[in-house]
Structures are given as structure tokens and as C-alpha cells.
Design an enzyme around this catalytic site. Structure first.
Site, PDB file in Angstrom:
ATOM      1  N   HIS A 175       0.832  -1.205   0.000  1.00 51.89           N
ATOM      2  CA  HIS A 175       0.000   0.000   0.000  1.00 51.89           C
ATOM      3  C   HIS A 175       0.867   1.256   0.000  1.00 51.89           C
ATOM      4  O   HIS A 175       1.913   1.286   0.639  1.00 51.89           O
ATOM      5  CB  HIS A 175      -0.890   0.028   1.249  1.00 51.89           C
TER       6      HIS A 175
ATOM      7  N   TYR B 179      -8.626   4.268   8.875  1.00 54.49           N
ATOM      8  CA  TYR B 179      -8.642   4.555  10.309  1.00 54.49           C
ATOM      9  C   TYR B 179      -9.806   5.524  10.535  1.00 54.49           C
ATOM     10  O   TYR B 179      -9.752   6.667  10.066  1.00 54.49           O
ATOM     11  CB  TYR B 179      -7.326   5.208  10.758  1.00 54.49           C
TER      12      TYR B 179
ATOM     13  N   PRO C 173      -2.051  -0.636  19.491  1.00 56.69           N
ATOM     14  CA  PRO C 173      -1.836  -1.025  18.089  1.00 56.69           C
ATOM     15  C   PRO C 173      -2.197   0.028  17.038  1.00 56.69           C
ATOM     16  O   PRO C 173      -1.967  -0.190  15.851  1.00 56.69           O
ATOM     17  CB  PRO C 173      -2.726  -2.268  17.926  1.00 56.69           C
TER      18      PRO C 173
ATOM     19  N   LYS D  84       2.908  -0.419  15.290  1.00 55.66           N
ATOM     20  CA  LYS D  84       4.356  -0.330  15.522  1.00 55.66           C
ATOM     21  C   LYS D  84       4.968  -1.542  16.236  1.00 55.66           C
ATOM     22  O   LYS D  84       6.186  -1.740  16.192  1.00 55.66           O
ATOM     23  CB  LYS D  84       4.669   0.922  16.374  1.00 55.66           C
TER      24      LYS D  84
ATOM     25  N   TYR E  49       4.537   6.543  10.246  1.00 54.46           N
ATOM     26  CA  TYR E  49       3.758   5.325   9.987  1.00 54.46           C
ATOM     27  C   TYR E  49       4.540   4.355   9.095  1.00 54.46           C
ATOM     28  O   TYR E  49       4.580   3.151   9.350  1.00 54.46           O
ATOM     29  CB  TYR E  49       2.428   5.703   9.334  1.00 54.46           C
TER      30      TYR E  49
HETATM   31  P1  FAD Z   1       5.503 -12.214  20.846  1.00 54.67           P
HETATM   32  O1  FAD Z   1       4.911 -12.204  19.497  1.00 54.67           O
HETATM   33  O2  FAD Z   1       4.592 -12.076  22.025  1.00 54.67           O
HETATM   34  O3  FAD Z   1       6.333 -13.556  20.986  1.00 54.67           O
HETATM   35  C1  FAD Z   1       6.797 -14.036  22.227  1.00 54.67           C
HETATM   36  C2  FAD Z   1       6.933 -15.549  22.159  1.00 54.67           C
HETATM   37  O4  FAD Z   1       7.457 -16.019  23.400  1.00 54.67           O
HETATM   38  C3  FAD Z   1       5.596 -16.249  21.981  1.00 54.67           C
HETATM   39  O5  FAD Z   1       5.692 -17.195  20.953  1.00 54.67           O
HETATM   40  C4  FAD Z   1       5.310 -16.870  23.340  1.00 54.67           C
HETATM   41  O6  FAD Z   1       4.547 -18.057  23.232  1.00 54.67           O
HETATM   42  C5  FAD Z   1       6.732 -17.140  23.825  1.00 54.67           C
HETATM   43  N1  FAD Z   1       6.856 -17.252  25.275  1.00 54.67           N
HETATM   44  C6  FAD Z   1       6.167 -16.622  26.246  1.00 54.67           C
HETATM   45  N2  FAD Z   1       6.602 -16.969  27.459  1.00 54.67           N
HETATM   46  C7  FAD Z   1       7.622 -17.839  27.259  1.00 54.67           C
HETATM   47  C8  FAD Z   1       8.501 -18.552  28.131  1.00 54.67           C
HETATM   48  N3  FAD Z   1       8.393 -18.433  29.463  1.00 54.67           N
HETATM   49  N4  FAD Z   1       9.434 -19.332  27.594  1.00 54.67           N
HETATM   50  C9  FAD Z   1       9.562 -19.458  26.243  1.00 54.67           C
HETATM   51  N5  FAD Z   1       8.752 -18.833  25.369  1.00 54.67           N
HETATM   52  C10 FAD Z   1       7.797 -18.019  25.879  1.00 54.67           C
HETATM   53  N6  FAD Z   1       2.544  -4.782  15.360  1.00 54.67           N
HETATM   54  C11 FAD Z   1       2.900  -4.269  14.163  1.00 54.67           C
HETATM   55  O7  FAD Z   1       4.097  -4.035  13.945  1.00 54.67           O
HETATM   56  N7  FAD Z   1       1.994  -4.022  13.169  1.00 54.67           N
HETATM   57  C12 FAD Z   1       0.657  -4.245  13.359  1.00 54.67           C
HETATM   58  O8  FAD Z   1      -0.148  -4.061  12.442  1.00 54.67           O
HETATM   59  C13 FAD Z   1       0.233  -4.728  14.640  1.00 54.67           C
HETATM   60  N8  FAD Z   1      -1.062  -4.964  14.875  1.00 54.67           N
HETATM   61  C14 FAD Z   1      -1.429  -5.544  16.051  1.00 54.67           C
HETATM   62  C15 FAD Z   1      -2.780  -5.788  16.272  1.00 54.67           C
HETATM   63  C16 FAD Z   1      -3.182  -6.392  17.458  1.00 54.67           C
HETATM   64  C17 FAD Z   1      -4.643  -6.623  17.713  1.00 54.67           C
HETATM   65  C18 FAD Z   1      -2.205  -6.774  18.436  1.00 54.67           C
HETATM   66  C19 FAD Z   1      -2.618  -7.470  19.710  1.00 54.67           C
HETATM   67  C20 FAD Z   1      -0.876  -6.534  18.226  1.00 54.67           C
HETATM   68  C21 FAD Z   1      -0.466  -5.904  17.040  1.00 54.67           C
HETATM   69  N9  FAD Z   1       0.874  -5.617  16.795  1.00 54.67           N
HETATM   70  C22 FAD Z   1       1.239  -5.026  15.626  1.00 54.67           C
HETATM   71  C23 FAD Z   1       1.895  -5.952  17.812  1.00 54.67           C
HETATM   72  C24 FAD Z   1       2.649  -7.268  17.520  1.00 54.67           C
HETATM   73  O9  FAD Z   1       1.740  -8.335  17.385  1.00 54.67           O
HETATM   74  C25 FAD Z   1       3.656  -7.548  18.648  1.00 54.67           C
HETATM   75  O10 FAD Z   1       4.384  -6.378  18.914  1.00 54.67           O
HETATM   76  C26 FAD Z   1       4.616  -8.681  18.268  1.00 54.67           C
HETATM   77  O11 FAD Z   1       3.973  -9.925  18.397  1.00 54.67           O
HETATM   78  C27 FAD Z   1       5.875  -8.687  19.166  1.00 54.67           C
HETATM   79  O12 FAD Z   1       6.694  -9.778  18.842  1.00 54.67           O
HETATM   80  P2  FAD Z   1       7.612 -10.460  19.946  1.00 54.67           P
HETATM   81  O13 FAD Z   1       8.333 -11.542  19.244  1.00 54.67           O
HETATM   82  O14 FAD Z   1       8.360  -9.433  20.690  1.00 54.67           O
HETATM   83  O15 FAD Z   1       6.599 -11.071  21.022  1.00 54.67           O
HETATM   84  C1  DHB Z   2      -3.451  -4.032  11.469  1.00 55.22           C
HETATM   85  C2  DHB Z   2      -3.370  -3.833  12.835  1.00 55.22           C
HETATM   86  C3  DHB Z   2      -3.088  -2.589  13.311  1.00 55.22           C
HETATM   87  O1  DHB Z   2      -3.004  -2.362  14.631  1.00 55.22           O
HETATM   88  C4  DHB Z   2      -2.855  -1.527  12.450  1.00 55.22           C
HETATM   89  O2  DHB Z   2      -2.611  -0.292  12.970  1.00 55.22           O
HETATM   90  C5  DHB Z   2      -2.891  -1.738  11.087  1.00 55.22           C
HETATM   91  C6  DHB Z   2      -3.193  -2.993  10.596  1.00 55.22           C
HETATM   92  C7  DHB Z   2      -3.791  -5.384  10.964  1.00 55.22           C
HETATM   93  O3  DHB Z   2      -3.939  -6.301  11.783  1.00 55.22           O
HETATM   94  O4  DHB Z   2      -3.943  -5.538   9.762  1.00 55.22           O
END
Ligand code: FAD
Ligand code: DHB
Length: 415
Positions: free
Chosen positions: A72, A199, A291, A295, A383
Site C-alpha cells: 500500500h 482509520y 496497536p 508499531k 507510519y
Molecule cells: P511475541 O509475538 O509475544 O512472541 C513471544 C513468544 O514467546 C511467543 O511465541 C510466546 O509463546 C513465547 N513465550 C512466552 N513466554 C515464554 C517462556 N516463558 N518461555 C519461552 N517462550 C515463551 N505490530 C505491528 O508491527 N503491526 C501491526 O499491524 C500490529 N497490529 C497488532 C494488532 C493487534 C490486535 C495486536 C494485539 C498486536 C499488534 N501488533 C502489531 C503488535 C505485535 O503483534 C507484537 O508487537 C509482536 O507480536 C511482538 O513480537 P515479539 O516476538 O516481541 O513477542
Molecule cells: C493491522 C493492525 C493494526 O493495529 C494496524 O494499525 C494496522 C493494521 C492489521 O492487523 O492488519
């Protein structure tokens, strides 16, 4: 077992770190509590910044993204019953891509396993010890047996609810803010309402219209932080989504089978520093953003890029300067991500404490962002992702020596 870097958590941060370290010739073992299937089915983020598109390509894990992602050039803001286009390509010559987090996790799992892993899923009772010494250890149970990995360093990539941050909690300072709302997120089999993300600010509450493919949509509705998703029938969801769109766009809203529903509470959180002894925190284990600015995963990737570079310096030259500056380097970008996510959130959501003055101020801010080039450029710049050029340039310089890194090409850079 022994490895150079023990990585706790196989989310985007842990898997990408392990992949980057492998490309630099550094061994790691990833320990994850959930099953591979569970991790690959967990629906979360969708939007990646331009530099992350480049990172996936540059490190040889971008092939499926290039085919399946939706690229996009901007987003739309909706308020006062109208849509306003923010054209990132024109404003900052960058774009974004929609490619589900679980697709990135699938690509990274496949690549790490093909490169020899190891990725240990379904570990139990994970603990980290001796991080103040020169050989920290990760203890856990795996397939019924007690295991211990001795490492040079441990990377805590286990998300907000993991064990890494609490294991050094006493030396950290947390900064946080909770928001008085959450998001009800759905996945549905339906044609997207628009060719870009919308949005939507509305007096009934915020809504976000995102997408996963030509026939799968990802939509979100502002709701109470403790909302029971079970109380939302499909009909109620579609009618509420329609109500929060401008009339012209509402006519294009297609309904379809809802295949997933869930509520996410919103908070901003940062812990400082992100390191103690030989334990380094990365991604959601160290910080959470609401979210609205998309980011979270992008910041997680930025952390592990900085960490992999610091570890590479250490193993090449035994110098620790980049390891010592890891926390400060990451925090600078993280606070920019926090500021932007907070700004988008406060501009677009309905706050129960807001009065008519506050709402008119929000509308004035949206009007300014949509109609001032300076303001829309600031949104576009943040963004689509603040620059990570130094890291990527160094990766590119290193590419000829490392056949695993694919040539530097992305679809949009050809435009
Ligand atoms: P996580 O994805 O939480 O991974 C952590 C891992 O550690 C998991 O697999 C978990 O099972 C494991 N774990 C936990 N405890 C233990 C333990 N004790 N021992 C071993 N393993 C363990 N971000 C964006 O950049 N763009 C977006 O559009 C966006 N949209 C989002 C929309 C929603 C609704 C939500 C909820 C989040 C969104 N995010 C977005 C945020 C993004 O999903 C997270 O920031 C991302 O998952 C972070 O990655 P991570 O690897 O740090 O943590
Ligand atoms: C999505 C999630 C977000 O929080 C955002 O700002 C943009 C897109 C998504 O899940 O597609």
C-alpha cells in the site's frame, strides 16, 4: 547443551534474531513454550514498515511476502463522514505492506529449521539463571526431561507475559499508561471495503478496516477493555462497523463469515534499561504500544537488528561497545514509536472522559493532519517507519560474502 546465544521465545523477535545471527555465523537455540502449530496460527499484527519489507528481502525470507503481501502507498483517515487519503509514496517516497504476523512466523520457522535450527517448541518451566556471570543458563523441561543450556548471552524475546523481564525486574524501571478501551478484532471472509486501510474516527468509537487478502478482511472496533467478545453477534459487528464508516464507504462494506473474534486491551509500556548482565530484552518483552500506529512487531524487528549487530561485533572482535549501547540505541527508536502510537490513539479514539471541547479538538487535529502537507508528512514518515538505513546498509555491504542474503530488490523501489 551449549550455544552462543540462548533465545527465549519464538515470536517475530526471537525467530528474526536467530535468523540474523545464523547469517552472521553465530549459533543460537530458540526455546518456546507453545507448539509450532499454535505460533503459526496466532493472528496478530498485519502491517510492516518499508524497512521491514526490505529486511525480509535482504535476508532471504521475502519470497512469499513478495507474492502474497498487499503493498500500500498510503492510508485513509475517516472523519466528519468523509475519507481523506494520506499518500505516503508522494509525501515520503515509502510504502507499507500488509502481511500477517503469522505468515512471517511461518516463513522464519521454515527457514530456521531448513538451516538447522534448533527451535525447541513446547518447553515447560523455563527459567534463566546466572545472567550476572559470563555463562548464563536457561533451564526448562522438554519432552518430559529436565534440560539446561549454557550460553554466552541470553535474549529475552518472550513477549509481554514472558519470564525474561520479571527475572531482572528489580533492576528495571517501568513506564506505562493504560487506556480505558480495547479493540474487538475480527477476521472475516469478505471483500475489503477499500484498497487501503481506513482509520475511522466516529462518535460511536474508533474503527480500523484492514485486510489480509482480496477475500479476507481484518476489522477492529473500539470497545470496553474487558469486553466479552461472545456478546457480539456477527450481525451486531457488521452493523457497528457500517455505522462507523462514512455513508459512501458504508455502501461498499461487504459482510461475510466471521472466522475469528477476540478482544485486546490497550496499553503503552517501556522498561529501562533493556539489559542486565548478559540478558538482553527485545520486542514485546521490553515494550508494548497500543496497536493504532501498527508499531509493535516493527519495533521488535528493530531491536533484534541492533542486537544482532552488537553480538556480531562481539564475536568478530571481542569489542563490547555495541552491546553496551544496545539499550540506549533501541530506546531512542522505541520512544519515537511510543510517542507516535500514543498520538494516533488519542487522536482517533473516543474517551469516555472527553467533553465536547475535546471532541472538537480531535476533529481539528484530524482536519489539520489531512489537509496540511507538513502534518500529513509527519504521519507518513512515522507510519511508514523511521529510517533504519545504517543497519540495512551494513547488511547490504556484507551480502556478497554471505550467499544466504538475496539481492536487494523490492517491488516498490522500482517505481
Ligand atoms: P511475541 O509475538 O509475544 O512472541 C513471544 C513468544 O514467546 C511467543 O511465541 C510466546 O509463546 C513465547 N513465550 C512466552 N513466554 C515464554 C517462556 N516463558 N518461555 C519461552 N517462550 C515463551 N505490530 C505491528 O508491527 N503491526 C501491526 O499491524 C500490529 N497490529 C497488532 C494488532 C493487534 C490486535 C495486536 C494485539 C498486536 C499488534 N501488533 C502489531 C503488535 C505485535 O503483534 C507484537 O508487537 C509482536 O507480536 C511482538 O513480537 P515479539 O516476538 O516481541 O513477542
Ligand atoms: C493491522 C493492525 C493494526 O493495529 C494496524 O494499525 C494496522 C493494521 C492489521 O492487523 O492488519
Amino acid at each position: 547443551m551449549r550455544t552462543q546465544v540462548g533465545i527465549v521465545g519464538a515470536g517475530p523477535a526471537g525467530l528474526m534474531l536467530s535468523h540474523l545471527l545464523h547469517l552472521a555465523g553465530i549459533d543460537s537455540i530458540v526455546i518456546e513454550t507453545r507448539s509450532r502449530q499454535y505460533c503459526e496460527a496466532r493472528v496478530r499484527a498485519g502491517l510492516i514498515e518499508q524497512w521491514v519489507i526490505n529486511l525480509l528481502n535482504a535476508t532471504g525470507v521475502g519470497a512469499r511476502m513478495r507474492k502474497e503481501a498487499l503493498f500500500h502507498d498510503g492510508i485513509k483517515l475517516s472523519f466528519n463522514d468523509e475519507l481523506h487519503h494520506i499518500d505516503f509514496r508522494k509525501l515520503v517516497r515509502r510504502g507499507v505492506a500488509i502481511y500477517g504476523q503469522q505468515e512471517i512466523v511461518k516463513d522464519l520457522n521454515a527457514r530456521r529449521l531448513a538451516d538447522g535450527g534448533p527451535l525447541l517448541f513446547e518447553a515447560e518451566a523455563v527459567t534463566i539463571e546466572d545472567i550476572e556471570g559470563t555463562q548464563p543458563k536457561i533451564h526448562f523441561r522438554h519432552r518430559g526431561a529436565s534440560q539446561m543450556i549454557a550460553c554466552d548471552f541470553v535474549a529475552g524475546c518472550d513477549g509481554f507475559h514472558g519470564i525474561s523481564r520479571p527475572s531482572i525486574g528489580k533492576v528495571l524501571t517501568g513506564f506505562d499508561r493504560e487506556y480505558p478501551f480495547g479493540w474487538l478484532g475480527i477476521l472475516a471472509n469478505a471483500k475489503p471495503v477499500d484498497d487501503e486501510l481506513i482509520y475511522a474516527y466516529h462518535e460511536r468509537g474508533f474503527a480500523l478496516f484492514s485486510v489480509r487478502s482480496d477475500h479476507v478482511v481484518r476489522y477492529y472496533l473500539q470497545c470496553a477493555p474487558d469486553e466479552d467478545a461472545g456478546k457480539w453477534s456477527d450481525d451486531r459487528i457488521w452493523s457497528e462497523l457500517g455505522a462507523r464508516l462514512p455513508e459512501k464507504a458504508r455502501k461498499r462494506l461487504k459482510t461475510g463469515k466471521i472466522t475469528e473474534k477476540g478482544v485486546t486491551a490497550m496499553r503503552s509500556f517501556v522498561c529501562e534499561p533493556m539489559q542486565h548482565g548478559r540478558l538482553f530484552l527485545a520486542g514485546d518483552s521490553a515494550h508494548i504500544v497500543p496497536p493504532t500506529g501498527a508499531k509493535g512487531m516493527n519495533l521488535a524487528f528493530a531491536d533484534v537488528c541492533v542486537l544482532s549487530q552488537a553480538l556480531t561485533q562481539y564475536y568478530k572482535s571481542k569489542r563490547e561497545t555495541l552491546l553496551k549501547s544496545y539499550s540506549a540505541t533501541c530506546l531512542r527508536r522505541i520512544w519515537q514509536g511510543q510517542r507516535f502510537s500514543w498520538w494516533m490513539t488519542q487522536m482517533l479514539h473516543r474517551f469516555s472522559s472527553a467533553n465536547d471541547f475535546d471532541m472538537r479538538r480531535q476533529l481539528a487535529e484530524l482536519d489539520y493532519v489531512a489537509n496540511s502537507e507538513a502534518a500529513s508528512k509527519a504521519l507518513a514518515e512515522n507510519y511508514s517507519g523511521l529510517p533504519m538505513d545504517r543497519f540495512l546498509t551494513e547488511l547490504r555491504k556484507a551480502a556478497p560474502k554471505r550467499p544466504a542474503i538475496r539481492p536487494w530488490r523490492i517491488r516498490h523501489s522500482l517505481k
